[in-house]
Design an enzyme around this catalytic site. Sequence first.
Site, PDB file in Angstrom:
ATOM      1  N   MET A  48       0.849  -1.201   0.000  1.00  0.00           N
ATOM      2  CA  MET A  48       0.000   0.000   0.000  1.00  0.00           C
ATOM      3  C   MET A  48       0.874   1.237   0.000  1.00  0.00           C
ATOM      4  SD  MET A  48      -2.780   1.236   2.877  1.00  0.00           S
ATOM      5  CE  MET A  48      -1.652   1.735   4.169  1.00  0.00           C
ATOM      6  N   ASP A  50      -0.074   5.707  -1.105  1.00  0.00           N
ATOM      7  CA  ASP A  50      -0.927   6.863  -0.794  1.00  0.00           C
ATOM      8  C   ASP A  50      -2.406   6.557  -0.491  1.00  0.00           C
ATOM      9  OD1 ASP A  50       1.362   7.604  -2.132  1.00  0.00           O
ATOM     10  OD2 ASP A  50       0.346   8.672  -3.722  1.00  0.00           O
ATOM     11  N   TRP A  74       6.011  -2.092  -4.422  1.00  0.00           N
ATOM     12  CA  TRP A  74       5.211  -1.331  -5.391  1.00  0.00           C
ATOM     13  C   TRP A  74       5.138  -2.074  -6.725  1.00  0.00           C
ATOM     14  CZ3 TRP A  74       5.464   1.097 -10.120  1.00  0.00           C
ATOM     15  CH2 TRP A  74       4.556   2.128 -10.348  1.00  0.00           C
ATOM     16  N   GLU A 232       3.867  16.259  -5.830  1.00  0.00           N
ATOM     17  CA  GLU A 232       2.885  15.168  -5.957  1.00  0.00           C
ATOM     18  C   GLU A 232       1.702  15.442  -5.022  1.00  0.00           C
ATOM     19  OE1 GLU A 232       5.638  11.313  -6.960  1.00  0.00           O
ATOM     20  OE2 GLU A 232       5.354  11.700  -4.847  1.00  0.00           O
TER      21      GLU A 232
END
Length: 498
Positions: A48, A50, A74, A232
């Site tokens: 997991m 954001d 990821w 971001e």
Amino acid sequence: MKILSILFLVVIFLSACQTNKESVSAIDHSAHEPFRSQYHFTPATGWMNDPNGMVYYDGEYHLFYQYYPDSTVWGPMHWGHAVSTDMIHWEHLPIALYPDSLGYIFSGSAVVDWKNTSDFGMVDKPAMVAIFTYHDPESDRAGRVDFQTQGIAYSLDKGRTWIKYKNNPVLPNPGIRDFRDPKVSWNDISNQWIMTLAVKDHIEFYASADLKQWHKLSEFGQSIGAHGGVWECPDLFSLSDEQGKKRWILFVSINPGGPQRGSATQYFVGDFDGQNFISQDTVTRWIDYGADNYAGVTWSDIPASDGRRLFMGWMSNWQYATVVPTQLWRSAMTLPREVMLHKKHQGYELKFRVVKEIEDVQQEPRRYTGSAVVDNPLFRLDFNLEEAENEFSLTLSNDQQEKVVLNAKDGVLTFDRTASGITEFSADFPQVHKVDMRQITIRKISIYADLASLEIFINDGEHVLTELVFPNKPYQRIKLEKLNSQFTVYGIDSSLNE
Ligand code: FRU
């Protein structure tokens, strides 16, 4: 032939609806492994990052999140999904959005389309609309720069199943590599949707009447704020000051370049007239001065009767997120926090406090002087500093000589996790984190300890430090060194299902 066409249509329909492809059953066996946060959100299994699409609708707080179910590092991004009625106890739901031919599903937001501007729902049965970034890995590999675009999907059943919009993407790429993480909200001034988008080293604002057609309004930030890394996961919202005037807040996560290096989230306070954002000043401020709070944004559609602005961040740092020592899953979210305005002589700032719902899992206070060994490794620890008392040292430890030390002296707050337990997975982890406190007189410290994290609130959240730790045994020994060494401990019940 006819059967084949029917089969084809069924397959297309099923993949568009993305219904219950995965049922989450792993929660039971993985709930008690070491470092499993007991009152923070973690995915049952898998990777997991954001928080995404946080929206409140019909009694439920939704949390979607960047998710890769097939690994603990990821990978092709999905939106995982959980719901809660109090932001503390979470129910895992099936994956909401799967990658498709346009790409992986990167970060973004969700709104309830109350006026049915999109025509996806009805006014008395509004659609929940997700706005996210498509990241096309193939065109990235092919050396193109326009591989990130914005797409939308909608749900008519309280976020349980999602239908991707047939004319995606709704915002094509103008030829910029980093073009992502749309945060959308309804703007009452201009009566339209505003999309706040992170574009490499600045923010771009777009507007739409229907969530489908977008046009650019303005840019902000190229020559202001921290620029140690790519921008971001932005957020734009307003809070009322004591005169009832709206102050606009812009969150911008940057990676790397945070105050403890690596990932962090800066914020600006200013004005937004429906078109342009103007910052009150050029000071760089951070929502968190610890190492482990990234990509956090606030919930959409919290009812006016509640009135709070509610935040949650990803409790990790890209410096070492993929190598932290957990087995079946990786990463937790921060505790949900309320964001509040705080007037200072040099302008408005923010304060953060853990939502009051935490009190439902908080036990009766116990008071100690100097030191204590607590039974429950999950706790909140509070202490105060007297006027002109600027120094203290707090040590949390276990019986294996593993410890963290929080220390204030000469206007500097220091958090030392060099001997905190398992640290060797990354040279960036065992560090001493320093925060300049010359502008702040420390009066009160409040710390929330879970099995692998500490969230430290100074003066009711004037400054916050969120820090991961991986002790081989939980810290149950507390030692406070200062003039008046009284402190209070509230045990916290695990909010995980047994
Ligand atoms: C932030 C981020 C976002 C992106 C997502 C991909 O952590 O890099 O910019 O959308 O993660 O998982």
